[in-house]
Design a protein around this motif. Structure first.
Motif, PDB file in Angstrom:
ATOM      1  N   GLU A  95       0.798  -1.164  -0.027  1.00  0.00           N
ATOM      2  CA  GLU A  95      -0.202   0.259  -0.068  1.00  0.00           C
ATOM      3  C   GLU A  95       0.719   1.188  -0.201  1.00  0.00           C
ATOM      4  O   GLU A  95       0.622   2.233  -0.721  1.00  0.00           O
ATOM      5  CB  GLU A  95      -1.098  -0.205   1.317  1.00  0.00           C
ATOM      6  CG  GLU A  95      -2.059   1.015   1.041  1.00  0.00           C
ATOM      7  CD  GLU A  95      -3.045   0.898   2.187  1.00  0.00           C
ATOM      8  OE1 GLU A  95      -3.695   2.069   2.183  1.00  0.00           O
ATOM      9  OE2 GLU A  95      -3.261  -0.202   2.716  1.00  0.00           O
ATOM     10  N   ARG A  96       2.117   1.262   0.774  1.00  0.00           N
ATOM     11  CA  ARG A  96       3.106   2.299   0.891  1.00  0.00           C
ATOM     12  C   ARG A  96       3.276   2.549  -0.827  1.00  0.00           C
ATOM     13  O   ARG A  96       3.627   3.797  -1.327  1.00  0.00           O
ATOM     14  CB  ARG A  96       4.088   2.231   1.640  1.00  0.00           C
ATOM     15  CG  ARG A  96       3.722   2.362   3.094  1.00  0.00           C
ATOM     16  CD  ARG A  96       4.960   2.324   4.096  1.00  0.00           C
ATOM     17  NE  ARG A  96       6.159   2.842   3.444  1.00  0.00           N
ATOM     18  CZ  ARG A  96       7.453   2.209   3.977  1.00  0.00           C
ATOM     19  NH1 ARG A  96       7.364   1.440   5.103  1.00  0.00           N
ATOM     20  NH2 ARG A  96       8.290   2.691   3.593  1.00  0.00           N
TER      21      ARG A  96
ATOM     22  N   HIS B  82       0.717   4.099  -2.886  1.00  0.00           N
ATOM     23  CA  HIS B  82       0.692   5.707  -2.560  1.00  0.00           C
ATOM     24  C   HIS B  82       1.731   6.343  -3.123  1.00  0.00           C
ATOM     25  O   HIS B  82       1.546   7.530  -3.874  1.00  0.00           O
ATOM     26  CB  HIS B  82       0.458   5.957  -1.072  1.00  0.00           C
ATOM     27  CG  HIS B  82      -0.803   5.794  -0.443  1.00  0.00           C
ATOM     28  ND1 HIS B  82      -2.031   6.219  -1.012  1.00  0.00           N
ATOM     29  CD2 HIS B  82      -1.330   4.596   0.188  1.00  0.00           C
ATOM     30  CE1 HIS B  82      -3.046   5.887  -0.118  1.00  0.00           C
ATOM     31  NE2 HIS B  82      -2.710   4.743   0.548  1.00  0.00           N
TER      32      HIS B  82
END
Length: 101
Positions: free
Chosen positions: A2-3, A6
């Motif tokens: 998820e990082r 982003h």
């Protein structure tokens, strides 16, 4: 992952590309570490443990790309694509960082 999603979204947005991160899947239950498992064992390991999160549903009209850290047998990518399809989400592509082997 998820990082990474982003970070990639930030780069694309800076270039004027409309993008959203939609954390629509979660691993729930007692799935075990998949190291050393065959494709069939990996699929069985994920069965019933990969869940769609309505709160993470992608915005309508966006192309959906699944991010995966490594492709070993393809079982995780297939399970993610199937779980999203069951929720009415069409996956346009799967991107992975590494391929085993």
């Amino acid at each position: 992952m998820e990082r990474l999603a982003h970070a990639a979204a930030s780069v694309l947005a800076a270039r004027g590309i409309e993008v959203a991160v939609a954390p629509a899947l979660e691993l729930a239950g007692a799935a075990r570490d998949a190291v050393g498992l065959s494709r069939e064992q990996r699929m069985a390991n994920l069965a019933g443990h990969l869940r769609f999160r309505e709160a993470g549903r992608p915005p309508p009209g966006f192309s959906v790309v699944v991010l995966d850290d490594v492709i070993t047998t393809g079982a995780t990518a297939a399970a993610c694509t199937s779980a999203l399809a069951a929720a009415g989400v069409t996956v346009s592509a799967v991107l992975t960082l590494l391929a085993a082997g």
